[in-house]
Design a protein around this motif. Sequence first.
Motif, mmCIF file in Angstrom:
data_model
loop_
_atom_site.group_PDB
_atom_site.id
_atom_site.type_symbol
_atom_site.label_atom_id
_atom_site.label_comp_id
_atom_site.label_asym_id
_atom_site.label_seq_id
_atom_site.Cartn_x
_atom_site.Cartn_y
_atom_site.Cartn_z
ATOM 1 N N ASP A 145 -9.291 62.081 -8.951
ATOM 2 C CA ASP A 145 -8.094 61.920 -8.727
ATOM 3 C C ASP A 145 -7.776 62.085 -7.264
ATOM 4 O OD1 ASP A 145 -9.389 64.281 -10.135
ATOM 5 O OD2 ASP A 145 -7.977 65.012 -11.365
ATOM 6 N N GLY A 146 -9.053 62.804 -6.608
ATOM 7 C CA GLY A 146 -8.865 63.383 -5.149
ATOM 8 C C GLY A 146 -8.896 64.573 -4.899
ATOM 9 N N THR A 147 -9.442 65.591 -6.645
ATOM 10 C CA THR A 147 -9.721 66.787 -6.866
ATOM 11 C C THR A 147 -11.141 66.734 -6.607
ATOM 12 O OG1 THR A 147 -9.732 66.692 -9.299
ATOM 13 C CG2 THR A 147 -7.930 67.778 -8.231
ATOM 14 N N LYS A 148 -11.132 68.037 -6.418
ATOM 15 C CA LYS A 148 -12.856 68.273 -6.424
ATOM 16 C C LYS A 148 -13.572 68.116 -7.729
ATOM 17 C CE LYS A 148 -12.426 71.596 -2.552
ATOM 18 N NZ LYS A 148 -12.454 72.930 -2.067
ATOM 19 N N PRO A 149 -15.370 67.619 -7.778
ATOM 20 C CA PRO A 149 -15.701 67.190 -8.638
ATOM 21 C C PRO A 149 -16.124 68.891 -9.223
ATOM 22 C CG PRO A 149 -16.882 66.906 -7.356
ATOM 23 C CD PRO A 149 -15.371 67.451 -6.962
ATOM 24 N N LEU A 150 -16.400 68.517 -10.877
ATOM 25 C CA LEU A 150 -16.461 69.961 -11.663
ATOM 26 C C LEU A 150 -17.548 70.485 -11.391
ATOM 27 C CD1 LEU A 150 -15.712 72.135 -13.639
ATOM 28 C CD2 LEU A 150 -16.932 70.592 -14.856
ATOM 29 N N ILE A 151 -19.021 69.901 -10.492
ATOM 30 C CA ILE A 151 -19.853 70.198 -10.149
ATOM 31 C C ILE A 151 -20.283 70.050 -8.572
ATOM 32 C CG2 ILE A 151 -22.287 69.424 -10.890
ATOM 33 C CD1 ILE A 151 -20.929 70.523 -12.710
ATOM 34 N N ALA A 152 -20.948 71.401 -8.142
ATOM 35 C CA ALA A 152 -21.615 71.150 -6.691
ATOM 36 C C ALA A 152 -22.697 71.767 -6.688
ATOM 37 C CB ALA A 152 -20.797 72.367 -6.151
ATOM 38 N N VAL A 153 -23.440 70.280 -6.122
ATOM 39 C CA VAL A 153 -25.250 70.640 -6.292
ATOM 40 C C VAL A 153 -25.325 70.672 -4.257
ATOM 41 C CG1 VAL A 153 -27.008 69.293 -6.167
ATOM 42 C CG2 VAL A 153 -25.648 68.516 -7.675
ATOM 43 N N SER A 154 -26.411 71.286 -4.021
ATOM 44 C CA SER A 154 -26.683 72.437 -2.701
ATOM 45 C C SER A 154 -28.137 72.004 -2.623
ATOM 46 C CB SER A 154 -25.729 73.212 -1.991
ATOM 47 O OG SER A 154 -26.198 74.200 -3.390
ATOM 48 N N ILE A 155 -28.856 71.792 -1.886
ATOM 49 C CA ILE A 155 -30.336 71.688 -1.272
ATOM 50 C C ILE A 155 -30.711 72.957 -0.611
ATOM 51 C CG2 ILE A 155 -31.611 70.911 0.066
ATOM 52 C CD1 ILE A 155 -30.797 68.702 0.320
ATOM 53 N N ILE A 156 -31.709 73.418 -1.937
ATOM 54 C CA ILE A 156 -31.693 74.548 -1.118
ATOM 55 C C ILE A 156 -32.879 74.936 -0.855
ATOM 56 C CG2 ILE A 156 -30.067 76.504 -3.198
ATOM 57 C CD1 ILE A 156 -32.652 76.771 -4.692
ATOM 58 N N ALA A 157 -33.900 74.191 -0.377
ATOM 59 C CA ALA A 157 -34.847 74.593 0.320
ATOM 60 C C ALA A 157 -35.750 72.747 0.739
ATOM 61 C CB ALA A 157 -36.430 75.032 -0.811
ATOM 62 N N ASN A 158 -35.863 72.278 1.950
ATOM 63 C CA ASN A 158 -35.805 71.252 1.731
ATOM 64 C C ASN A 158 -37.905 70.911 1.644
ATOM 65 O OD1 ASN A 158 -33.498 69.842 3.010
ATOM 66 N ND2 ASN A 158 -33.585 71.591 5.012
ATOM 67 N N ALA A 159 -38.006 69.837 1.634
ATOM 68 C CA ALA A 159 -39.764 69.352 1.407
ATOM 69 C C ALA A 159 -40.484 70.140 2.892
ATOM 70 C CB ALA A 159 -39.838 68.497 0.460
ATOM 71 N N SER A 160 -41.623 70.710 2.712
ATOM 72 C CA SER A 160 -41.755 70.884 4.317
ATOM 73 C C SER A 160 -43.703 69.840 3.342
ATOM 74 C CB SER A 160 -42.711 71.734 4.664
ATOM 75 O OG SER A 160 -42.919 72.402 3.567
ATOM 76 N N PRO A 161 -44.342 69.045 5.221
ATOM 77 C CA PRO A 161 -45.738 68.211 4.838
ATOM 78 C C PRO A 161 -47.215 69.571 4.119
ATOM 79 C CG PRO A 161 -45.026 67.864 6.918
ATOM 80 C CD PRO A 161 -44.170 69.094 6.475
ATOM 81 N N ALA A 162 -47.477 69.240 3.128
ATOM 82 C CA ALA A 162 -48.498 69.921 2.684
ATOM 83 C C ALA A 162 -50.518 70.078 3.114
ATOM 84 C CB ALA A 162 -49.069 69.553 1.203
ATOM 85 N N ALA A 163 -50.447 71.465 3.554
ATOM 86 C CA ALA A 163 -51.700 71.732 4.392
ATOM 87 C C ALA A 163 -52.844 71.061 3.776
ATOM 88 C CB ALA A 163 -51.823 73.120 5.022
ATOM 89 N N ASN A 164 -52.806 71.233 1.991
ATOM 90 C CA ASN A 164 -54.837 70.305 1.768
ATOM 91 C C ASN A 164 -53.687 69.750 0.439
ATOM 92 O OD1 ASN A 164 -56.034 72.618 2.809
ATOM 93 N ND2 ASN A 164 -55.267 73.665 1.646
ATOM 94 N N PRO A 165 -54.439 68.674 0.199
ATOM 95 C CA PRO A 165 -54.171 67.877 -1.089
ATOM 96 C C PRO A 165 -53.865 68.609 -2.361
ATOM 97 C CG PRO A 165 -56.919 67.532 -0.345
ATOM 98 C CD PRO A 165 -55.769 68.150 0.946
ATOM 99 N N THR A 166 -53.646 68.345 -3.386
ATOM 100 C CA THR A 166 -53.323 68.405 -4.857
ATOM 101 C C THR A 166 -54.469 68.455 -5.241
ATOM 102 O OG1 THR A 166 -51.038 68.450 -4.486
ATOM 103 C CG2 THR A 166 -51.663 68.678 -6.094
ATOM 104 N N THR A 167 -54.714 66.732 -5.656
ATOM 105 C CA THR A 167 -55.880 66.037 -5.992
ATOM 106 C C THR A 167 -55.992 64.766 -4.991
ATOM 107 O OG1 THR A 167 -54.129 63.709 -6.679
ATOM 108 C CG2 THR A 167 -54.611 65.913 -8.119
ATOM 109 N N PRO A 168 -58.312 65.392 -5.310
ATOM 110 C CA PRO A 168 -58.124 65.665 -6.821
ATOM 111 C C PRO A 168 -58.784 66.397 -5.762
ATOM 112 C CG PRO A 168 -60.180 64.113 -5.402
ATOM 113 C CD PRO A 168 -58.503 64.042 -4.270
ATOM 114 N N VAL A 169 -59.019 67.804 -6.957
ATOM 115 C CA VAL A 169 -59.642 68.065 -7.218
ATOM 116 C C VAL A 169 -61.288 69.030 -7.403
ATOM 117 C CG1 VAL A 169 -59.802 71.484 -8.116
ATOM 118 C CG2 VAL A 169 -57.470 69.576 -8.279
ATOM 119 N N SER A 170 -61.831 69.003 -6.148
ATOM 120 C CA SER A 170 -63.334 68.718 -6.149
ATOM 121 C C SER A 170 -64.160 69.516 -7.948
ATOM 122 C CB SER A 170 -64.263 69.677 -4.863
ATOM 123 O OG SER A 170 -62.816 68.614 -4.105
#
Length: 520
Positions: A149-174
């Motif tokens: 109806d042109g009004t604002k939605p009840l829910i607001a979603v915002s990004i609070i932390a952007n992803a960054s490249p990982a320095a070490n692999p997660t798997t496999p765990v040696s």
Amino acid sequence: MQLEDVLRVFQRSWLLIAGLTILGLLAAGAALAVTTPQYQSTSRLFVSTQARDSASDLLQGSTYTQSRMISYSHLVVQPVVLDPVISSLGLALTSDQLAGHVTANVITDSLILEVTVSEASPQQAADIANAVAAQLVSTITTQIEDPGDGTKPLIAVSIIANASPAANPTTPVSWLYLVVGGVGGLLLAIGLAFLISGFDNRVRSVDDVKRLTDLPILGHFPRQAKVRDRPLLFADDMMSQRAESFRALRTNLQYFDLAVNHQVLLFTSSIPGEGKTTTSLNLAIALAQTGKKVLYIECDLRRPKSAKYLNVEGAVGLSDVLVSRAELADVLQPGALPSLAILPAGALPPNPSELLGSEQFETLVTAMRHEYDYLILDAPPLLAVTDAAILSRVSDGVIVVVGTAQVKKQQLETSFEILSQVDARVLGIAANFLPRRGVDAYSYYTYGYGSVMPDRAGAEAEAALHLGAQPGQVAHEQPHSRSHRRLPALVELDTIAEATPTAEPAGDDVWKRVRTPSRR
């Protein structure tokens, strides 16, 4: 099963356990080598309620947001979110394939949603996580929660932390791979070790023998690598651990039961290869070393070995005497000690059991009781033939030689049953081939005989030489002056035989002229 039994299983199967553990570690290392490393990147979103005028509207909006968080987490992996991401990044994946790389998680008791992406490339993982988070915000605000109806939605979603490249692999765990591989191999090896132990029914130790019978263990003889090449005791090894074991057997037999004279001793075993011949020969040597007059009779008329061990002539012997083809005085052979005489088996007869059960043999033993302090009878194995059971009638006691790691428990039990059926007087067990180390080793062998001081060994060798023994010959303690070849001929045997030795035929008929004693 007691702790000692568990340790025995480990000791017997240590090669299997070590091998499978190492194999598990190698398998884990191989899995690490072929596994592609995966990198994870996470972006975070905050879901809130648009501002309202009243407190009741704020409360209603907060409750509504909490109820929608799970739905938003499921929305992350839907095509409505992933298809635009694939298009924008130019991924060569379908929405279903990309969904396998994306996970969404709602932090407990919060309004924060985490979007995590796993990829082989750390940069691509971060790019996809950020793209999915941005597309989720757009989808929720413009499609899912748009009031229309042109009004604002009840829910607001915002990004609070952007992803960054990982320095070490997660798997496999040696370390985890190695722990799982090593522990898995170890557990498999232990299971197989106990399974093999359960199916292994061989007698392995003195404790195994004690579980099968209440008979005393009269002698303990350690396993030696060179016993087959050098089965008898010689002057240069009389201070050895093995020599002391035979002296202990000699003492045990001499003081076993002072009320009974154990003059005729029968040695037998359950199966071939348990060491009955070498045990009986060495006991004869040990008894002769004390100055006792000893006659060793090879009663194994099927596979005689004593003549070979003693390096004496064995072509004629006991069998020839029993059929009157030879005089006893002519076939007796001097042993390595003056007080030791050897009666070899002689020619192999077709009817050994009948010869050993004949009146002639019983008369021979009775006559020899008056000439010798001890008679050592070396009988065939119990399970192979009946000879040993027959010979037990004329003996004062039976010693059963048990070769550890050779005989099976059922075979040993059957041997005891055979001796019991003929009312044989079994004195005890001679445990042979005992391990020198490990939990199966008899503790006596670890005391004082690991090495001999050079000066003491030299003194013993010198003493043996003074007694008349040359290096490589059997040592003795008290020389005996009587010669074995001067023994008088047995007239009783001449009267029993149906023909004189010169009149005997050369064929098998000679063996059939021996009478079997009637049952009393």
